[in-house]
Design an enzyme around this catalytic site. Structure first.
Site, mmCIF file in Angstrom:
data_model
loop_
_atom_site.group_PDB
_atom_site.id
_atom_site.type_symbol
_atom_site.label_atom_id
_atom_site.label_comp_id
_atom_site.label_asym_id
_atom_site.label_seq_id
_atom_site.Cartn_x
_atom_site.Cartn_y
_atom_site.Cartn_z
ATOM 1 N N GLN A 156 63.295 -12.199 -84.180
ATOM 2 C CA GLN A 156 63.529 -11.919 -85.597
ATOM 3 C C GLN A 156 64.700 -10.967 -85.826
ATOM 4 O O GLN A 156 65.153 -10.812 -86.960
ATOM 5 C CB GLN A 156 62.274 -11.343 -86.242
ATOM 6 C CG GLN A 156 61.143 -12.352 -86.337
ATOM 7 C CD GLN A 156 59.933 -11.740 -87.000
ATOM 8 O OE1 GLN A 156 59.132 -11.090 -86.348
ATOM 9 N NE2 GLN A 156 59.820 -11.933 -88.300
ATOM 10 N N GLY A 165 54.272 -6.356 -87.971
ATOM 11 C CA GLY A 165 54.689 -6.848 -86.668
ATOM 12 C C GLY A 165 56.122 -7.333 -86.745
ATOM 13 O O GLY A 165 56.604 -7.725 -87.810
ATOM 14 N N CYS A 213 55.733 -13.621 -93.360
ATOM 15 C CA CYS A 213 56.647 -13.359 -92.246
ATOM 16 C C CYS A 213 57.925 -12.744 -92.796
ATOM 17 O O CYS A 213 58.451 -13.215 -93.809
ATOM 18 C CB CYS A 213 56.949 -14.674 -91.523
ATOM 19 S SG CYS A 213 58.069 -14.497 -90.118
ATOM 20 N N LEU A 214 58.422 -11.709 -92.130
ATOM 21 C CA LEU A 214 59.639 -11.055 -92.584
ATOM 22 C C LEU A 214 60.846 -11.990 -92.540
ATOM 23 O O LEU A 214 61.793 -11.808 -93.305
ATOM 24 C CB LEU A 214 59.911 -9.802 -91.745
ATOM 25 C CG LEU A 214 58.836 -8.711 -91.832
ATOM 26 C CD1 LEU A 214 59.171 -7.561 -90.887
ATOM 27 C CD2 LEU A 214 58.645 -8.224 -93.254
ATOM 28 N N HIS A 256 56.243 -16.165 -82.296
ATOM 29 C CA HIS A 256 57.697 -15.961 -82.416
ATOM 30 C C HIS A 256 58.381 -16.027 -81.051
ATOM 31 O O HIS A 256 59.448 -16.632 -80.938
ATOM 32 C CB HIS A 256 58.011 -14.607 -83.068
ATOM 33 C CG HIS A 256 57.992 -14.631 -84.553
ATOM 34 N ND1 HIS A 256 58.840 -15.412 -85.307
ATOM 35 C CD2 HIS A 256 57.228 -13.949 -85.438
ATOM 36 C CE1 HIS A 256 58.605 -15.213 -86.585
ATOM 37 N NE2 HIS A 256 57.623 -14.333 -86.699
ATOM 38 N N HIS A 310 50.416 -14.198 -84.264
ATOM 39 C CA HIS A 310 51.577 -14.472 -85.116
ATOM 40 C C HIS A 310 52.867 -14.049 -84.405
ATOM 41 O O HIS A 310 53.833 -14.820 -84.343
ATOM 42 C CB HIS A 310 51.427 -13.723 -86.451
ATOM 43 C CG HIS A 310 52.566 -13.917 -87.388
ATOM 44 N ND1 HIS A 310 52.479 -14.717 -88.508
ATOM 45 C CD2 HIS A 310 53.829 -13.415 -87.381
ATOM 46 C CE1 HIS A 310 53.641 -14.697 -89.147
ATOM 47 N NE2 HIS A 310 54.475 -13.909 -88.483
ATOM 48 N N GLU A 311 52.879 -12.833 -83.861
ATOM 49 C CA GLU A 311 54.083 -12.342 -83.176
ATOM 50 C C GLU A 311 54.323 -13.081 -81.867
ATOM 51 O O GLU A 311 55.469 -13.364 -81.509
ATOM 52 C CB GLU A 311 53.995 -10.829 -82.951
ATOM 53 C CG GLU A 311 53.898 -10.007 -84.219
ATOM 54 C CD GLU A 311 54.968 -10.319 -85.260
ATOM 55 O OE1 GLU A 311 56.119 -10.628 -84.882
ATOM 56 O OE2 GLU A 311 54.653 -10.253 -86.460
#
Length: 190
Positions: A50, A45, A98-99, A144, A140-141
């Protein structure tokens, strides 16, 4: 085109994102670039904050979890202007990463089912419930675009224990195999 991923500590990750309009410039290209960036970083994701854009857009491809949950076999979706309607079901923990926060993974507790309203990449309005890993990835996304990170869901003690590692990430002291921008580095490339 692969875009640099914004690292922990950047203020864009803490802003509540604004809605998109149908005339958002080059939205189709942006979505394609987000998928390419996500795949290049081995993610499932990626949310617009991000990559430095404070807009309500995220992409998901959960097909890598199809072995665990066969329903995810073709689970590739774009979420525009998403709004959570309801979270329900039992809470369960799962190890998340997380990226924007590389090299840190923690068990996070989330509810099993989510009902969400959103537009897909063709501006079709969808209201749907998801459960299991699909719900978790969406939550999760979604966090963000609400200016929240998975580390916010950890206990104060656990966050304190991670503080030095998080500070190191914001300073660029982390090794990743994808491009990142770090808030404390002026050139911002790695």
């Amino acid at each position: 085109m692969k875009l640099p991923i914004i690292a922990y500590g950047d203020s864009v990750l803490r802003k509540k994102s604004a809605d998109l309009t149908k005339d958002y410039p080059e939205l189709e290209v942006l979505i394609a670039n987000m998928f390419e960036t996500m795949y290049g970083a081995h993610g499932v994701g990626l949310a617009a904050p991000q990559i430095g854009l404070s807009v309500r857009l995220f992409v998901i491809d959960a097909t890598s979890f199809a072995e665990d949950e066969p329903a995810l076999k073709d689970f590739k979706k774009t979420f525009i202007n998403a709004q959570v309607i309801e979270e329900s079901g039992d809470k369960w923990s799962f190890n998340e990463g997380c990226l924007s926060i590389p090299e840190i993974r923690e068990d996070v507790s989330r509810q099993d089912t989510i009902k969400i309203s959103y537009y897909d990449e063709n501006w079709n309005h969808i209201e749907k419930s998801f459960s299991g890993l699909a719900a978790r990835i969406i939550q999760h996304e979604y966090d963000h675009i609400e200016g929240k990170l998975f580390t916010d869901k950890l206990s104060p003690l656990r966050r304190a224990m991670l503080k030095n590692r998080l500070d190191s990430i914001s300073k660029g002291m982390v090794k990743v195999d994808y491009k990142m921008k770090f808030p404390s580095l002026k050139k911002g490339k790695r």
